[in-house]
Write an enzyme that holds these catalytic residues in place. Structure first.
Site, PDB file in Angstrom:
ATOM      1  N   ASP A   1      59.549  62.577  55.310  1.00  0.00           N
ATOM      2  CA  ASP A   1      59.056  61.089  55.157  1.00  0.00           C
ATOM      3  C   ASP A   1      57.720  60.868  55.765  1.00  0.00           C
ATOM      4  O   ASP A   1      57.465  60.409  56.935  1.00  0.00           O
ATOM      5  CB  ASP A   1      60.234  60.245  55.730  1.00  0.00           C
ATOM      6  CG  ASP A   1      59.864  58.698  55.881  1.00  0.00           C
ATOM      7  OD1 ASP A   1      59.097  58.400  55.145  1.00  0.00           O
ATOM      8  OD2 ASP A   1      60.511  57.882  56.511  1.00  0.00           O
TER       9      ASP A   1
ATOM     10  N   ASN B   1      55.093  58.768  55.197  1.00  0.00           N
ATOM     11  CA  ASN B   1      54.553  57.537  55.439  1.00  0.00           C
ATOM     12  C   ASN B   1      55.525  56.752  56.411  1.00  0.00           C
ATOM     13  O   ASN B   1      55.341  55.739  56.811  1.00  0.00           O
ATOM     14  CB  ASN B   1      54.187  56.750  54.386  1.00  0.00           C
ATOM     15  CG  ASN B   1      55.528  56.541  53.344  1.00  0.00           C
ATOM     16  OD1 ASN B   1      56.683  56.840  53.801  1.00  0.00           O
ATOM     17  ND2 ASN B   1      55.349  56.124  52.152  1.00  0.00           N
TER      18      ASN B   1
ATOM     19  N   ASP C   1      58.464  55.103  55.901  1.00  0.00           N
ATOM     20  CA  ASP C   1      58.978  53.919  55.558  1.00  0.00           C
ATOM     21  C   ASP C   1      60.717  54.031  55.388  1.00  0.00           C
ATOM     22  O   ASP C   1      61.110  53.046  54.820  1.00  0.00           O
ATOM     23  CB  ASP C   1      58.723  53.517  54.076  1.00  0.00           C
ATOM     24  CG  ASP C   1      58.879  54.873  52.918  1.00  0.00           C
ATOM     25  OD1 ASP C   1      59.416  55.846  53.291  1.00  0.00           O
ATOM     26  OD2 ASP C   1      58.478  54.408  51.870  1.00  0.00           O
TER      27      ASP C   1
ATOM     28  N   GLU D   1      60.241  65.536  47.050  1.00  0.00           N
ATOM     29  CA  GLU D   1      59.523  65.736  48.631  1.00  0.00           C
ATOM     30  C   GLU D   1      60.797  66.586  49.424  1.00  0.00           C
ATOM     31  O   GLU D   1      60.531  67.752  49.971  1.00  0.00           O
ATOM     32  CB  GLU D   1      59.102  64.412  49.329  1.00  0.00           C
ATOM     33  CG  GLU D   1      57.965  63.886  48.753  1.00  0.00           C
ATOM     34  CD  GLU D   1      57.593  62.634  49.306  1.00  0.00           C
ATOM     35  OE1 GLU D   1      56.498  62.190  49.373  1.00  0.00           O
ATOM     36  OE2 GLU D   1      58.406  61.977  49.775  1.00  0.00           O
TER      37      GLU D   1
ATOM     38  N   ASP E   1      74.321 116.586  28.457  1.00  0.00           N
ATOM     39  CA  ASP E   1      74.701 115.052  27.988  1.00  0.00           C
ATOM     40  C   ASP E   1      76.179 115.040  28.453  1.00  0.00           C
ATOM     41  O   ASP E   1      76.939 115.483  27.822  1.00  0.00           O
ATOM     42  CB  ASP E   1      74.416 114.830  26.416  1.00  0.00           C
ATOM     43  CG  ASP E   1      72.951 114.984  26.249  1.00  0.00           C
ATOM     44  OD1 ASP E   1      72.169 114.953  26.985  1.00  0.00           O
ATOM     45  OD2 ASP E   1      72.768 114.310  25.039  1.00  0.00           O
TER      46      ASP E   1
ATOM     47  N   HIS F   1      72.278 123.220  29.630  1.00  0.00           N
ATOM     48  CA  HIS F   1      71.123 123.787  29.632  1.00  0.00           C
ATOM     49  C   HIS F   1      70.772 124.172  31.258  1.00  0.00           C
ATOM     50  O   HIS F   1      71.831 123.718  32.306  1.00  0.00           O
ATOM     51  CB  HIS F   1      69.976 122.842  29.729  1.00  0.00           C
ATOM     52  CG  HIS F   1      69.741 122.555  28.110  1.00  0.00           C
ATOM     53  ND1 HIS F   1      68.589 122.627  27.653  1.00  0.00           N
ATOM     54  CD2 HIS F   1      70.642 122.135  27.272  1.00  0.00           C
ATOM     55  CE1 HIS F   1      68.783 122.274  26.023  1.00  0.00           C
ATOM     56  NE2 HIS F   1      70.001 121.845  25.931  1.00  0.00           N
TER      57      HIS F   1
ATOM     58  N   SER G   1      84.438 119.318  27.141  1.00  0.00           N
ATOM     59  CA  SER G   1      84.525 120.398  28.291  1.00  0.00           C
ATOM     60  C   SER G   1      83.685 120.026  29.557  1.00  0.00           C
ATOM     61  O   SER G   1      83.321 118.989  29.478  1.00  0.00           O
ATOM     62  CB  SER G   1      83.903 121.688  27.453  1.00  0.00           C
ATOM     63  OG  SER G   1      84.190 122.795  28.415  1.00  0.00           O
TER      64      SER G   1
END
EC number: 4.1.1.65
Length: 635
Positions: A225, A227, A229, A236, A445, A501, A589
């Protein structure tokens, strides 16, 4: 003006506030926008830069353009959650206008998968098409590109089957809080004049359930506030509350549903409250609480199965050992996906591996039956006639096999087994940190479980009786170097690329064959307390000597329908990580790698998932971990 001088007392105002909040929670309007799709795409978004790595993204599934008429629903999977729209009317151009707020953060998920299902009959929630998009890449575009059309691909053929229209925006956390504060403050603006009195503001603070904030409400109000009032604008106060929430959270409970909030997780708390308000104010928000798009497509049926305990779809061990669809997490997308298994096979595996009766069957000759069955099936898959099974195999696994990565076209394969041991194109599997031998990589994978110690593996995953490193490696391998070492399990499913791999660079010292059974390596068997898959199955142990990790035991394990384990390297070979080491014939597997104790620091995400009994979907060459000898500076 909202000056608080109403004739009604404070209790009356609180009563009105309570009623208004209740309406926000329970009053759900399902809006169906019937305007043009182009009009729906006019959205105000702000552009972001690559420096913006966190915030809330608002993804909107606007509609689709399909090639035939049906009832449609769409699902979006992001991270470990999946959400679904409502079902459209029967049309070729469904419109959903369904929104979902998603949390974007550094190192978190950013890849979303959107799937579209036709729902013409209760028993046929069939996926028709899907697309994938990187949310972050989407929102860094210019605002005029915020609404886009994406091709929907057939999971089986990758043909375009339609288009879906999406929009996405991102806002920073402070902006999100300001917008939310403005919305919630409007609830206590009783006369809807855009200004609040101190009494109205006080009612709201009480609803937050924070005693500290209640004691500071006068201080907060005066700060806004400017101002003096006695009234302040909603804008705000919204700005003030947003800043205060950043410094010291003042909202302990969601003012809509009353649920306690995780104050340490501000963004998720804000998302929670925002969604509660969305549900009450008529914004059509996607239904959540599902793990995968398949579960979401069936919606209430999956919820019903959970309520009646007919099946379990929890993440982790219970899913792996009890459900017909194993849920794993994709490391690349950080999204949960399902591994499909024929329901009849699941029932038979449960009967054999999850019961004492099944154990007696094993003792009374089932091992020999599995051996003969695998040999017979292996011979059958090497016949010319077996090639006829390849199309149906691809159809069953749909988007889980990417033929664009395969070295040879489909017509090249003369038998099913030739297709099963297919090679990939050069470069299809990039090797992480290729020039650093102190970085180990994934060997296949597969669905991976990683444990810093053998003790962890038996606590979280391997439930078989008498599992030990000695039993795994066999009597001809000195196990002393590997006792209580780190253990990594690479489980290959039938749809996977079946060549394995080398995970580390070094020299292959020797190969040792260990005879045994051919139990399935499915989690249903691995999690059984009645048998020990890894120490009883047929397997070959390769010892790799390395400068960075010491000795590494590479154990290739046969399984049901896998009659042979084939190596393409020999003793004495120098191998580089990522080099092909061998392949499995038809069936699923497993490969197990055992590292010497304190020789590797496995990546945190793999350990965290495994600690939840959740397998991680990985590809050959992804980083597995780093040598601790390098980290400590020793040789």
């Amino acid at each position: 003006m909202g000056n608080g001088s109403s004739k009604e007392g404070k209790e009356s105002r609180r009563s009105r506030l309570k009623q208004k909040l209740q309406r926000f929670r329970t009053h759900r309007l399902h809006l169906r926008t019937r305007g043009s799709r182009n009009a729906a795409c006019v959205v105000n978004h702000r552009a972001v830069t690559v420096d913006d790595f966190s915030g809330i993204a608002l993804l909107t599934l606007i509609g689709a353009d399909m090639k035939f008429k049906d009832k449609w629903l769409a699902c979006v999977s992001f991270g470990e959650q999946t959400f679904r729209t409502e079902i459209s009317e029967s049309t070729e151009k469904p419109i959903w206008n369904s929104e979902k707020k998603l949390l974007l953060e550094k190192n978190g998920p950013s890849l979303a998968r959107v799937s579209v299902f036709e729902t013409n009959r209760l028993s046929r929630n069939k996926i028709v098409g899907y697309c994938e998009l990187d949310i972050f890449d989407f929102v860094v575009q210019e605002p005029e590109s915020a609404c886009k059309s994406f091709d929907l691909l057939d999971p089986a053929s990758s043909n375009v089957v339609g288009s879906i229209f999406l929009s996405c925006a991102i806002e920073d956390p402070v902006e999100t809080e300001k917008r939310f504060a403005k919305r919630i403050l409007s609830v206590v603006d009783y006369n809807e004049d855009g200004q609040l009195s101190f009494s109205e503001f006080s009612d709201l603070i009480r609803a937050f359930g924070n005693l500290v904030a209640a004691n500071k409400k006068e201080e907060l109000f005066k700060a806004a506030d400017l101002n003096g009032d006695g009234v302040v604008s909603i804008d705000e106060l919204a700005a003030l509350l947003a800043l205060q929430q950043e410094k010291e959270p003042i909202i302990n409970n969601c003012p809509v549903c009353g649920e306690a909030l995780q104050l340490t997780d501000k963004l998720n708390a804000m998302i929670h409250m925002t969604l509660c308000f969305d549900e009450g104010t008529g914004n059509q928000v996607m239904t959540g609480g599902f793990l995968t798009d398949r579960q979401a497509s069936y919606g209430w049926m999956f919820k019903l199965s959970e309520w009646t305990h007919l099946s379990s779809y929890d993440v982790g061990l219970n899913t792996g050992s009890n459900a017909s669809h194993i849920v794993v997490i994709d490391r690349k997308s950080k999204r949960l996906v399902e591994e499909l298994i024929d329901s009849k096979i699941v029932l038979s595996m449960r009967a054999i591996y999850q019961s004492k009766i099944g154990l007696r069957l094993m003792d009374q000759g089932a091992k020999e039956i599995l051996q003969k069955l695998s040999e017979k099936q292996g011979k059958k898959m090497n016949t010319v006639e077996s090639a006829q099974k390849i199309p149906s195999f691809l159809e069953f696994f749909k988007d889980q096999i990417n033929m664009a990565e395969v070295k040879y076209p489909l017509q090249h394969f003369k038998t099913f087994n030739e297709f099963f041991i297919r090679e990939l194109k050069p470069g299809a599997r990039p090797i992480a940190n290729m020039n650093r031998d102190d970085v180990a990589v994934c060997a296949a994978d597969c669905r991976l479980m990683a444990f810093q110690s053998v003790e962890d593996s038996t606590r979280f995953w391997i439930k078989g009786r008498k599992f030990s490193i000695r039993g795994l490696l066999g009597k001809h391998v000195n196990p002393n170097a590997f006792l209580d070492g780190s253990l990594v399990i690479f489980r290959l499913a039938p749809q996977d690329y079946h060549r394995f791999h080398v995970p580390v660079s070094g020299v292959i010292e020797n190969f040792l064959d260990v005879s045994g059974s051919l139990y399935t390596v499915n989690p249903i068997a691995v999690n059984s307390k009645y048998c020990n898959v890894f120490t009883e199955n047929k397997r070959t142990v390769a010892i790799i000597s390395t400068a960075e990790f010491g000795k590494v035991a590479f154990v290739a394990i046969g399984a049901t329908m896998v009659g042979s384990i084939n190596f393409v390297r020999k003793e004495g070979d120098h191998v580089k990580k990522g080099d092909e080491l061998g392949y499995f014939s038809f069936g699923g597997s497993t490969v197990i790698c055992v590292f010497e104790k304190n020789s590797i620091r496995i990546d945190e995400d793999l350990l965290a998932n495994s600690g939840r009994s959740l397998e991680t979907l990985v590809s050959v060459g992804m980083q597995l971990g780093v040598s601790t000898r390098t980290l400590s500076g020793s040789t």
